[in-house]
Design an enzyme around this catalytic site. Structure first.
Site, PDB file in Angstrom:
ATOM      1  N   SER A  36       0.824  -1.216   0.000  1.00  0.00           N
ATOM      2  CA  SER A  36       0.000   0.000   0.000  1.00  0.00           C
ATOM      3  C   SER A  36       0.854   1.261   0.000  1.00  0.00           C
ATOM      4  O   SER A  36       0.335   2.369  -0.003  1.00  0.00           O
ATOM      5  CB  SER A  36      -0.932   0.005   1.221  1.00  0.00           C
ATOM      6  OG  SER A  36      -0.182  -0.110   2.412  1.00  0.00           O
ATOM      7  N   ASN A 123      -1.784  -2.381  13.244  1.00  0.00           N
ATOM      8  CA  ASN A 123      -3.247  -2.248  13.220  1.00  0.00           C
ATOM      9  C   ASN A 123      -3.720  -0.993  13.951  1.00  0.00           C
ATOM     10  O   ASN A 123      -4.565  -0.257  13.448  1.00  0.00           O
ATOM     11  CB  ASN A 123      -3.905  -3.496  13.824  1.00  0.00           C
ATOM     12  CG  ASN A 123      -3.598  -4.743  13.010  1.00  0.00           C
ATOM     13  OD1 ASN A 123      -3.002  -4.646  11.927  1.00  0.00           O
ATOM     14  ND2 ASN A 123      -3.985  -5.898  13.518  1.00  0.00           N
ATOM     15  N   THR A 168     -41.194  24.947  -9.994  1.00  0.00           N
ATOM     16  CA  THR A 168     -41.429  23.579  -9.528  1.00  0.00           C
ATOM     17  C   THR A 168     -41.688  22.793 -10.805  1.00  0.00           C
ATOM     18  O   THR A 168     -42.256  23.331 -11.761  1.00  0.00           O
ATOM     19  CB  THR A 168     -42.641  23.477  -8.584  1.00  0.00           C
ATOM     20  OG1 THR A 168     -43.802  23.949  -9.260  1.00  0.00           O
ATOM     21  CG2 THR A 168     -42.440  24.301  -7.307  1.00  0.00           C
ATOM     22  N   HIS A 169     -41.241  21.567 -10.837  1.00  0.00           N
ATOM     23  CA  HIS A 169     -41.352  20.739 -12.053  1.00  0.00           C
ATOM     24  C   HIS A 169     -40.687  21.428 -13.253  1.00  0.00           C
ATOM     25  O   HIS A 169     -41.073  21.188 -14.391  1.00  0.00           O
ATOM     26  CB  HIS A 169     -42.812  20.433 -12.378  1.00  0.00           C
ATOM     27  CG  HIS A 169     -43.605  19.973 -11.203  1.00  0.00           C
ATOM     28  ND1 HIS A 169     -43.663  18.650 -10.801  1.00  0.00           N
ATOM     29  CD2 HIS A 169     -44.352  20.665 -10.299  1.00  0.00           C
ATOM     30  CE1 HIS A 169     -44.423  18.561  -9.718  1.00  0.00           C
ATOM     31  NE2 HIS A 169     -44.841  19.767  -9.386  1.00  0.00           N
ATOM     32  N   SER A 290     -14.983  24.653 -27.979  1.00  0.00           N
ATOM     33  CA  SER A 290     -15.064  23.391 -28.690  1.00  0.00           C
ATOM     34  C   SER A 290     -14.011  23.396 -29.777  1.00  0.00           C
ATOM     35  O   SER A 290     -13.706  24.435 -30.359  1.00  0.00           O
ATOM     36  CB  SER A 290     -16.456  23.244 -29.299  1.00  0.00           C
ATOM     37  OG  SER A 290     -16.422  22.357 -30.401  1.00  0.00           O
ATOM     38  N   LYS A 296     -18.848  27.888 -29.407  1.00  0.00           N
ATOM     39  CA  LYS A 296     -19.194  27.265 -28.141  1.00  0.00           C
ATOM     40  C   LYS A 296     -18.436  27.837 -26.935  1.00  0.00           C
ATOM     41  O   LYS A 296     -17.264  28.160 -27.011  1.00  0.00           O
ATOM     42  CB  LYS A 296     -18.910  25.753 -28.194  1.00  0.00           C
ATOM     43  CG  LYS A 296     -19.860  24.967 -29.049  1.00  0.00           C
ATOM     44  CD  LYS A 296     -21.315  25.053 -28.597  1.00  0.00           C
ATOM     45  CE  LYS A 296     -21.607  24.211 -27.386  1.00  0.00           C
ATOM     46  NZ  LYS A 296     -21.487  22.774 -27.650  1.00  0.00           N
ATOM     47  N   GLU A 303     -20.107  21.076 -14.975  1.00  0.00           N
ATOM     48  CA  GLU A 303     -20.406  19.724 -15.469  1.00  0.00           C
ATOM     49  C   GLU A 303     -19.524  18.689 -14.774  1.00  0.00           C
ATOM     50  O   GLU A 303     -19.969  17.601 -14.418  1.00  0.00           O
ATOM     51  CB  GLU A 303     -20.189  19.646 -16.984  1.00  0.00           C
ATOM     52  CG  GLU A 303     -21.293  20.335 -17.783  1.00  0.00           C
ATOM     53  CD  GLU A 303     -20.963  20.393 -19.267  1.00  0.00           C
ATOM     54  OE1 GLU A 303     -20.754  19.344 -19.880  1.00  0.00           O
ATOM     55  OE2 GLU A 303     -20.898  21.513 -19.804  1.00  0.00           O
ATOM     56  N   GLN A 335      -7.138  -2.205   4.341  1.00  0.00           N
ATOM     57  CA  GLN A 335      -6.134  -1.449   3.597  1.00  0.00           C
ATOM     58  C   GLN A 335      -6.783  -0.728   2.404  1.00  0.00           C
ATOM     59  O   GLN A 335      -6.279   0.280   1.931  1.00  0.00           O
ATOM     60  CB  GLN A 335      -5.036  -2.400   3.107  1.00  0.00           C
ATOM     61  CG  GLN A 335      -3.898  -1.705   2.395  1.00  0.00           C
ATOM     62  CD  GLN A 335      -2.684  -2.601   2.290  1.00  0.00           C
ATOM     63  OE1 GLN A 335      -2.002  -2.841   3.281  1.00  0.00           O
ATOM     64  NE2 GLN A 335      -2.419  -3.119   1.109  1.00  0.00           N
ATOM     65  N   LYS A 338      -8.183   3.390   2.086  1.00  0.00           N
ATOM     66  CA  LYS A 338      -7.461   4.652   1.914  1.00  0.00           C
ATOM     67  C   LYS A 338      -7.728   5.358   0.596  1.00  0.00           C
ATOM     68  O   LYS A 338      -7.985   6.567   0.568  1.00  0.00           O
ATOM     69  CB  LYS A 338      -5.967   4.420   2.098  1.00  0.00           C
ATOM     70  CG  LYS A 338      -5.636   4.246   3.558  1.00  0.00           C
ATOM     71  CD  LYS A 338      -4.296   3.643   3.791  1.00  0.00           C
ATOM     72  CE  LYS A 338      -4.305   2.855   5.072  1.00  0.00           C
ATOM     73  NZ  LYS A 338      -5.104   1.608   5.021  1.00  0.00           N
TER      74      LYS A 338
HETATM   75  N1  ARG Z   1      -1.057  -1.316   5.387  1.00  0.00           N
HETATM   76  C1  ARG Z   1      -1.981  -1.816   6.351  1.00  0.00           C
HETATM   77  C2  ARG Z   1      -3.313  -1.125   6.215  1.00  0.00           C
HETATM   78  O1  ARG Z   1      -3.393  -0.176   5.549  1.00  0.00           O
HETATM   79  C3  ARG Z   1      -1.430  -1.595   7.729  1.00  0.00           C
HETATM   80  C4  ARG Z   1      -1.926  -2.557   8.725  1.00  0.00           C
HETATM   81  C5  ARG Z   1      -1.443  -3.905   8.387  1.00  0.00           C
HETATM   82  N2  ARG Z   1      -1.629  -4.830   9.419  1.00  0.00           N
HETATM   83  C6  ARG Z   1      -1.499  -6.129   9.202  1.00  0.00           C
HETATM   84  N3  ARG Z   1      -1.622  -6.893  10.210  1.00  0.00           N
HETATM   85  N4  ARG Z   1      -1.222  -6.610   8.032  1.00  0.00           N
HETATM   86  O2  ARG Z   1      -4.309  -1.537   6.786  1.00  0.00           O
END
Ligand code: ARG
Length: 477
Positions: A36, A123, A168-169, A290, A296, A303, A335, A338
């Protein structure tokens, strides 16, 4: 480096197994799949902050030596510096932001670096990082909402007297002022701000100390860590602390509502800017041309706001779905929280920034708004109310005016263009209507008369619109 092509190791060494417990390393594909660091390196500053608070607590509690803390602080300062200069070598082999920083720390300061993770798990570490990150994002969003509101109030004030048709509408309904219309969006944004501020309370609780899931046997002091990191309190259950992401879901829900409000405003800007409506013009810097049609001028920014609302809604669904099947406690599924979260915050922040600027770039075409008001019998309700005030039951008045509108349709005029006699003839079939009409009826058939009469709190009378703006400004200060 922020993409999936990040090189592994980069030091020519063969891939290593995770630890002595493993007999073979993961494949390159698995490494890429499970890493990650490409996206969670955005939390590096929060990770360092959290680690320093943890280390200081460990030292205060006598769990690590003061000398170790000094080494950790020195190492982290250097790492922070390397990251800020863009010189930090993020490494896919080290999976995530936490392991990357810890490994570098150990390379810089030796054993003290290895002691940092005492009484902690990734964790509770990652849950802490996200909360710190999100708290900053919320504060930024709250400031941007306030800025957007200021701009909106300025434009509303300048148009407190500008009549436009209320719909309205999508049919002309009754006259309102453009200022009143914009103030509807102010009210929405006020609730949006309340939602983010409320969500912040639940974001601002400290998971650290929950360790992997069950807490830790070291004599930790969670309250002092919470205080150092500016958390209001600690999470009271270790399993809950590491596993739930409801605070992130709440944030995304608040974001989805905010974007939905801005999407509705965008839809209106687009519509108002269409030459068939022509109520406003947007500053050129928010529009594009455009490549084929030279005439345009397209409202690309509103948008895109409308379009990006779709991805924010999608992130909310992604997080809800991520959570729904997870048993306690932490699972690697988390994970995946994020990217939707970061993307949501980025989208909301950029959208608010651009909107605050765009709102002030609106050129109001008051004549077109007024022109549209003379096309849809916008004061028909005022005429009915007039008859009611003269003693006719409302249902009869409604019918009498419906007949007048039909007659106006045939004649091809608007209600104020009738003479008194013509109005009376049009209503002749409703007993008691015609004789209640007098010359003063033309006072209520005008747009200004209609607007001025709606002078209760929350009404569209210009004086009430100004009062609403004053109230809003007072709330802001
Ligand atoms: N990269 C992990 C996450 O975003 C960190 C926690 C990982 N913990 C584990 N026991 N593998 O959640």
């Amino acid at each position: 480096m922020t993409d999936n092509t990040m090189p592994a190791a980069g030091n020519g060494e063969p891939a290593k197994a995770w630890s002595g417990r493993f007999t073979e390393p993961v494949s390159d594909l698995v490494k890429r799949y499970t890493a990650s660091v490409m996206f969670d390196q955005r939390m590096a500053r929060q990770d360092i902050r959290g680690s320093l608070a943890h280390a200081r607590m460990l030292a205060r509690q006598g769990i690590i030596a003061a000398a170790d803390l000094a080494d950790i602080e020195r190492g982290m300062a250097q790492i922070q510096d390397e990251i800020e200069r863009g010189e930090f070598a993020w490494n896919l082999d080290d999976e995530d932001v936490h392991l990357n920083i810890e490994k570098r720390l150990t390379a810089l300061v030796g054993d003290a670096g290895k002691r940092l993770h005492t009484g902690r798990s990734r964790n509770d570490q990652v849950a802490t990082d996200i909360r710190l990150w999100l708290r900053d994002a919320i504060d930024q969003i709250l400031a941007l909402i306030a800025e957007f509101q200021d701009k909106l109030l300025d434009v509303a004030e300048a148009n407190a007297d500008t009549p436009m048709p209320g719909f309205t509408h999508l049919q002309v309904a009754q006259p309102v002022t453009f200022g009143h219309h914009l103030m509807a969006y102010y009210e929405m944004s006020r609730r949006d701000a309340e939602r983010f501020a409320d969500c912040r309370k639940r974001v601002n609780r400290l998971p650290l100390g929950a360790a992997a899931l069950a807490g830790t046997s070291y004599p930790i002091d969670r309250e002092s860590v919470a205080a150092e990191l500016g958390f209001d309190e600690v999470c009271f259950n270790s399993l809950d602390a590491v596993s739930d992401r409801d605070f992130a879901i709440e944030f995304c829900a608040a974001a989805a509502l905010l974007m939905t409000h801005l999407s509705r405003l965008s839809e209106e800007l687009i519509l108002w800017m269409s030459p068939r409506v022509g109520f406003i013009d947007l500053a050129d810097r928010f529009c594009t041309g455009s490549s084929i049609m030279p005439q345009k001028k397209n409202p690309d920014v509103p948008e895109l706001v409308r379009g990006k609302t779709g991805r924010v809604n999608g992130s909310l669904i992604a997080l809800l779905t991520l959570m729904k099947g997870q048993p306690l406690a932490y699972n690697k599924d988390n994970q995946e929280d994020k990217e939707p979260l970061f993307d949501t915050a980025d989208t909301v922040i950029d959208t608010l920034r651009i909107y605050a600027d765009m709102i002030t770039g609106i050129r109001v075409k008051a004549e077109a708004m007024r022109g549209a008001l003379s096309q849809g019998y916008a004061t028909a309700t005022d005429l009915a109310d007039y008859l009611v005030k003269k003693g006719l039951p409302f249902r009869d008045a409604h019918e009498a005016v419906a007949l007048a509108v039909r007659a106006a349709d045939v004649k091809g005029c608007d209600l104020p263009q009738f003479s008194l006699d013509e109005l009376r003839i049009a209503m002749a079939h409703v007993p008691g209507a015609a004789e209640r009409l007098a010359e003063d009826v033309f006072g209520v058939l005008t747009v200004e008369g209609s607007l001025a009469s709606r002078k209760h709190v929350g009404g569209t009378a210009p004086e009430q619109v100004r009062a609403a703006i004053a109230r809003a400004r007072k709330l802001r200060s």
